[in-house]
Enzyme design. Structure first.
Site: not given
Length: 227
Positions: A78, A147, A149, A151, A175
């Site tokens: 989302k 962050d 990476g 995912t 990040k």
């Protein structure tokens, strides 16, 4: 982003706007924000106007690289919905006012990997079954924040299984984290320190999406909305 498919690689524009580790942000009283979050935020980290200006620059970069192509914009929900909407709107304006045009369709996928302020190994991909439409297409994945990476690497592996012609990734925030996989977007808005930020559709347990600015959540805010 690691190993995009296709030969039309975008120019290397680096890490975006780099926000240093010691950046304290702006005082909350310098900006408007919902009163119900007054005790839940430490500071305004990136004001809404700065986000909008940077998004316009990213739209121009994407037009330079992908103009005169047909693309499928894959919005990662989302948290990415606001960035995606603003980015697509600016690309549309550029398409109407330049020698290049970019025919877009927009599709959506939802990823869920956070519990409170911690990323978990349990990645849920919702809407994955509908991605067969990406076969043979030029795909622009739009994500709010990267962050570690991991995912993004998982998502890229899944998207590649549908054999798109080309994949690019636009990330508003990256990040700096010690355990980064090195999987970075092709288009980066801001590189930020390893702080938990909310607002501009980024949430903490579904709260704070209604903030215009990107802010740092306070410790009391984390406790208040913890599940």
């Amino acid at each position: 982003m690691a190993e995009p498919s296709g030969n039309n690689k975008p120019a290397d524009r680096g890490r975006g706007i780099v926000i240093p580790d010691d950046w304290p942000g702006y005082r909350l009283d310098l900006f408007t924000h919902p009163e119900h979050y007054s005790e839940d935020l430490d500071c305004v980290y990136i004001p809404h106007g700065v986000i909008m200006d940077r998004t316009e620059r990213l739209a121009r970069n994407i037009m330079d690289d992908l103009g005169d192509h047909d693309i499928v914009v894959l919005c990662v929900l989302k948290g990415g919905y606001q960035f995606c909407a603003d980015l697509v709107e600016r690309i549309k304006v550029l398409s109407c006012n330049s020698s290049k045009s970019l025919l877009m369709r927009v599709d959506f996928i939802r990823l869920k990997s956070y519990l409170n302020d911690q990323s978990t190994q349990d990645l849920q991909i919702i809407g994955a079954e509908s991605l067969s439409v990406l076969s043979g297409k030029n795909v622009l994945i739009v994500e709010a924040i990267v962050d570690t990476g991991l995912t993004m690497k998982t998502l890229l592996t899944h998207v590649r299984s549908f054999r798109p012609n080309m994949i690019r990734v636009a990330g508003l925030l990256v990040k700096r984290v010690p355990n980064s996989s090195g999987c970075l977007p092709d288009y980066v808005g801001f590189e930020i320190p390893n702080r938990f930020v909310v607002g501009y559709a980024l949430d903490y347990n579904e709260y704070f999406r209604d903030l215009n600015h990107i802010c740092v959540i306070s410790e009391s805010g984390k406790q208040k909305y913890k599940v």
